[in-house]
Enzyme design. Sequence first.
Site, PDB file in Angstrom:
ATOM      1  N   LYS A 173       3.846  11.380 -11.302  1.00  0.00           N
ATOM      2  CA  LYS A 173       3.102  10.507 -12.210  1.00  0.00           C
ATOM      3  C   LYS A 173       3.897   9.217 -12.366  1.00  0.00           C
ATOM      4  CE  LYS A 173       0.411  13.695 -15.067  1.00  0.00           C
ATOM      5  NZ  LYS A 173       0.193  14.209 -16.429  1.00  0.00           N
ATOM      6  N   GLU A 183      11.691  19.233 -23.736  1.00  0.00           N
ATOM      7  CA  GLU A 183      10.927  19.515 -22.505  1.00  0.00           C
ATOM      8  C   GLU A 183      11.452  20.784 -21.831  1.00  0.00           C
ATOM      9  OE1 GLU A 183       8.219  17.972 -21.790  1.00  0.00           O
ATOM     10  OE2 GLU A 183       8.353  15.980 -22.683  1.00  0.00           O
ATOM     11  N   HIS A 210      10.633  10.243 -27.341  1.00  0.00           N
ATOM     12  CA  HIS A 210       9.513  11.049 -26.826  1.00  0.00           C
ATOM     13  C   HIS A 210       9.776  12.556 -27.022  1.00  0.00           C
ATOM     14  CE1 HIS A 210       6.231  12.310 -24.252  1.00  0.00           C
ATOM     15  NE2 HIS A 210       7.075  12.983 -23.490  1.00  0.00           N
ATOM     16  N   HIS A 213       2.109  17.940 -26.489  1.00  0.00           N
ATOM     17  CA  HIS A 213       2.125  16.501 -26.221  1.00  0.00           C
ATOM     18  C   HIS A 213       0.990  15.739 -26.908  1.00  0.00           C
ATOM     19  CE1 HIS A 213       5.261  17.528 -23.481  1.00  0.00           C
ATOM     20  NE2 HIS A 213       5.349  16.306 -22.984  1.00  0.00           N
ATOM     21  N   HIS A 265       2.098  12.715 -28.889  1.00  0.00           N
ATOM     22  CA  HIS A 265       1.670  11.342 -28.581  1.00  0.00           C
ATOM     23  C   HIS A 265       1.054  10.683 -29.807  1.00  0.00           C
ATOM     24  CE1 HIS A 265       1.428  12.167 -23.981  1.00  0.00           C
ATOM     25  NE2 HIS A 265       2.620  11.744 -24.351  1.00  0.00           N
ATOM     26  N   GLU A 310      -3.740  17.101 -11.811  1.00  0.00           N
ATOM     27  CA  GLU A 310      -4.143  17.554 -13.151  1.00  0.00           C
ATOM     28  C   GLU A 310      -5.647  17.754 -13.283  1.00  0.00           C
ATOM     29  OE1 GLU A 310      -1.680  15.943 -16.325  1.00  0.00           O
ATOM     30  OE2 GLU A 310      -3.339  16.252 -17.717  1.00  0.00           O
ATOM     31  N   ASN A 332       1.419  19.760 -20.829  1.00  0.00           N
ATOM     32  CA  ASN A 332       1.243  18.915 -22.014  1.00  0.00           C
ATOM     33  C   ASN A 332       1.320  19.702 -23.318  1.00  0.00           C
ATOM     34  OD1 ASN A 332       0.832  16.628 -20.390  1.00  0.00           O
ATOM     35  ND2 ASN A 332      -1.282  17.279 -20.042  1.00  0.00           N
ATOM     36  N   ARG A 392      -2.229  21.850 -14.360  1.00  0.00           N
ATOM     37  CA  ARG A 392      -1.137  20.918 -14.711  1.00  0.00           C
ATOM     38  C   ARG A 392      -1.167  20.538 -16.193  1.00  0.00           C
ATOM     39  NH1 ARG A 392       1.537  15.982 -11.190  1.00  0.00           N
ATOM     40  NH2 ARG A 392       2.949  15.294 -12.830  1.00  0.00           N
ATOM     41  N   ARG A 452       0.817  -1.247   0.000  1.00  0.00           N
ATOM     42  CA  ARG A 452       0.000   0.000   0.000  1.00  0.00           C
ATOM     43  C   ARG A 452       0.839   1.281   0.000  1.00  0.00           C
ATOM     44  NH1 ARG A 452      -3.088  -2.958   3.878  1.00  0.00           N
ATOM     45  NH2 ARG A 452      -4.832  -3.966   2.836  1.00  0.00           N
ATOM     46  N   LYS A 469       8.158  23.198 -13.099  1.00  0.00           N
ATOM     47  CA  LYS A 469       7.325  22.001 -12.911  1.00  0.00           C
ATOM     48  C   LYS A 469       6.857  21.908 -11.455  1.00  0.00           C
ATOM     49  CE  LYS A 469       6.217  17.379 -13.925  1.00  0.00           C
ATOM     50  NZ  LYS A 469       6.376  16.176 -14.706  1.00  0.00           N
TER      51      LYS A 469
HETATM   52  P1  NAD Z   1      14.567   5.893 -21.023  1.00  0.00           P
HETATM   53  O1  NAD Z   1      14.268   5.688 -19.615  1.00  0.00           O
HETATM   54  O2  NAD Z   1      14.177   4.810 -21.978  1.00  0.00           O
HETATM   55  O3  NAD Z   1      16.117   6.200 -21.197  1.00  0.00           O
HETATM   56  C1  NAD Z   1      16.650   6.401 -22.482  1.00  0.00           C
HETATM   57  C2  NAD Z   1      17.849   5.498 -22.771  1.00  0.00           C
HETATM   58  O4  NAD Z   1      18.986   6.027 -22.125  1.00  0.00           O
HETATM   59  C3  NAD Z   1      17.700   4.082 -22.256  1.00  0.00           C
HETATM   60  O5  NAD Z   1      18.315   3.202 -23.151  1.00  0.00           O
HETATM   61  C4  NAD Z   1      18.473   4.121 -20.939  1.00  0.00           C
HETATM   62  O6  NAD Z   1      18.932   2.841 -20.522  1.00  0.00           O
HETATM   63  C5  NAD Z   1      19.605   5.038 -21.301  1.00  0.00           C
HETATM   64  N1  NAD Z   1      20.213   5.767 -20.211  1.00  0.00           N
HETATM   65  C6  NAD Z   1      19.576   6.399 -19.194  1.00  0.00           C
HETATM   66  N2  NAD Z   1      20.453   7.121 -18.497  1.00  0.00           N
HETATM   67  C7  NAD Z   1      21.670   6.935 -19.043  1.00  0.00           C
HETATM   68  C8  NAD Z   1      22.961   7.449 -18.781  1.00  0.00           C
HETATM   69  N3  NAD Z   1      23.162   8.372 -17.834  1.00  0.00           N
HETATM   70  N4  NAD Z   1      23.987   7.017 -19.538  1.00  0.00           N
HETATM   71  C9  NAD Z   1      23.771   6.132 -20.571  1.00  0.00           C
HETATM   72  N5  NAD Z   1      22.557   5.658 -20.896  1.00  0.00           N
HETATM   73  C10 NAD Z   1      21.518   6.066 -20.149  1.00  0.00           C
HETATM   74  O7  NAD Z   1      13.899   7.230 -21.595  1.00  0.00           O
HETATM   75  P2  NAD Z   1      13.524   8.632 -20.940  1.00  0.00           P
HETATM   76  O8  NAD Z   1      13.459   9.567 -22.063  1.00  0.00           O
HETATM   77  O9  NAD Z   1      14.353   8.953 -19.759  1.00  0.00           O
HETATM   78  O10 NAD Z   1      12.053   8.370 -20.384  1.00  0.00           O
HETATM   79  C11 NAD Z   1      10.999   8.060 -21.237  1.00  0.00           C
HETATM   80  C12 NAD Z   1       9.876   7.498 -20.368  1.00  0.00           C
HETATM   81  O11 NAD Z   1       9.469   8.487 -19.447  1.00  0.00           O
HETATM   82  C13 NAD Z   1       8.644   7.103 -21.169  1.00  0.00           C
HETATM   83  O12 NAD Z   1       8.196   5.850 -20.700  1.00  0.00           O
HETATM   84  C14 NAD Z   1       7.635   8.182 -20.801  1.00  0.00           C
HETATM   85  O13 NAD Z   1       6.311   7.702 -20.809  1.00  0.00           O
HETATM   86  C15 NAD Z   1       8.057   8.537 -19.413  1.00  0.00           C
HETATM   87  N6  NAD Z   1       7.662   9.890 -18.993  1.00  0.00           N
HETATM   88  C16 NAD Z   1       7.045  10.014 -17.809  1.00  0.00           C
HETATM   89  C17 NAD Z   1       6.689  11.258 -17.352  1.00  0.00           C
HETATM   90  C18 NAD Z   1       6.075  11.399 -15.995  1.00  0.00           C
HETATM   91  O14 NAD Z   1       5.623  12.493 -15.646  1.00  0.00           O
HETATM   92  N7  NAD Z   1       6.093  10.364 -15.187  1.00  0.00           N
HETATM   93  C19 NAD Z   1       6.960  12.399 -18.119  1.00  0.00           C
HETATM   94  C20 NAD Z   1       7.612  12.245 -19.338  1.00  0.00           C
HETATM   95  C21 NAD Z   1       7.962  10.976 -19.777  1.00  0.00           C
HETATM   96  N1  GLY Z   2       4.742  15.185 -17.926  1.00  0.00           N
HETATM   97  C1  GLY Z   2       3.532  15.880 -17.640  1.00  0.00           C
HETATM   98  C2  GLY Z   2       3.179  15.912 -16.202  1.00  0.00           C
HETATM   99  O1  GLY Z   2       3.957  15.532 -15.369  1.00  0.00           O
HETATM  100  O2  GLY Z   2       2.105  16.317 -15.857  1.00  0.00           O
END
Ligand code: NAD
Ligand code: GLY
Length: 363
Positions: free
Chosen positions: A140, A182, A262, A245, A249, A234, A242, A238, A118, A224
């Site tokens: 998120k 971003e 992304h 986005h 998306h 949101e 987006n 919030r 939980r 942020k």
């Molecule tokens: P990712 O986590 O896939 O990382 C990108 C690549 O870089 C991967 O291959 C990873 O292994 C590698 N990597 C990471 N750090 C490294 C480093 N320091 N050195 C070498 N390699 C490294 O991609 P991302 O862009 O970080 O995240 C994308 C994800 O985030 C998506 O799933 C998206 O939906 C999510 N997201 C979430 C939110 C949220 O608010 N929670 C917001 C935006 C995106």
């Molecule tokens: N990435 C959009 C949010 O965190 O609301």
Amino acid sequence: MRRIDVQLDERTYPIHIGAGCMSDEHLFKPHLTGNQVAVISNETVAPLYLDELLKALGGVSVDVFTLPDGEQHKTLDSYAAIMDFLLAKRHNRSTTLVALGGGVVGDIAGFVAATFQRGVGFIQVPTTLLAQVDSAVGGKTAVNHPAGKNMIGAFYQPRCVIADSSVFATLPEREYRAGFAEVLKYGVIADLEFFDWIEQAADRLLNKDPDALARAVGRSCEIKADVVASDEREVGLRAILNFGHTFGHAIETLTNYRTYLHGEAVAIGMVMAADLSVRMGFLALSAAQRIKTVLRSFGLPVCPPPELSDDAMHQAMGMDKKVVDGKLRLVLAEAIGRVIVSEEIDSSALRSTLNAADTLCDG
Ligand code: NAD
Ligand code: GLY
């Protein structure tokens, strides 16, 4: 070293920003409630940074779960495997989970933290630029479902975010550049002065100048944090995060997440959102041009893929989570630094934007 707080009453938490902060045990200690910690990382990041993190976590019992790399592993199966691991290692309600990786690792680990017994303590150690300025901040968490991205998740805030800029030394160049979509978004939605500065500092940022990076990550996190503090779930404001986005998306969905990162899809999406804002009479054409030019200066794509039909885009945009009661809700820019969320979208202007690949790619 810089500290920014996300103000959420008793759940207020710090974001620590700076080169080397991952090695500072004093930043972790106050947030470790019991004597157990589980680090969730992946096969790419763990070999690079796990030793450094373990030193900073010294003194507590640490178990490490290593995921395979990639968005395709952001699934309920990975979630279940981590749960099985935590139970097998007899973690209890006072354990703390630490996510070491990009947004994929952070999103899965956060969802596990939200639901294991939980809810247990959670620390984000984001290692991509995108994760430091966006996904690790704001609570998120999610995994994907075959029906859609991030379809299963929870709002669950970390206890602390440790954003160490030295990790960018190993981040692939394309991933690094994608994070700037971003960063630029924050300028467009909330801060003209920041946008002006990014325009001037593009070379320094691309060369990973530490001071410039600290300012870019710091100001992004500040914006942020402010938005999340005033609308954590949101309900309203919030949604401005987006900007670009919904278009982005749709592009990611229609290209099966294979063509664009992304941040790259968001870059194209921001150009399209700015174009629509111009067509609807909100934004000056010169401002839309500036947004496109600065995105280009970070090597980001700005052209919608011409093979995507306006019908397909329209339909894919309708699948976005931001659609409320069948009405498309989009973030439009009124100026650089000021946006609105609108459900009154002029459908012919939207069609024109969706058909404007040629003109958007020019100039
Ligand atoms: P990712 O986590 O896939 O990382 C990108 C690549 O870089 C991967 O291959 C990873 O292994 C590698 N990597 C990471 N750090 C490294 C480093 N320091 N050195 C070498 N390699 C490294 O991609 P991302 O862009 O970080 O995240 C994308 C994800 O985030 C998506 O799933 C998206 O939906 C999510 N997201 C979430 C939110 C949220 O608010 N929670 C917001 C935006 C995106
Ligand atoms: N990435 C959009 C949010 O965190 O609301």
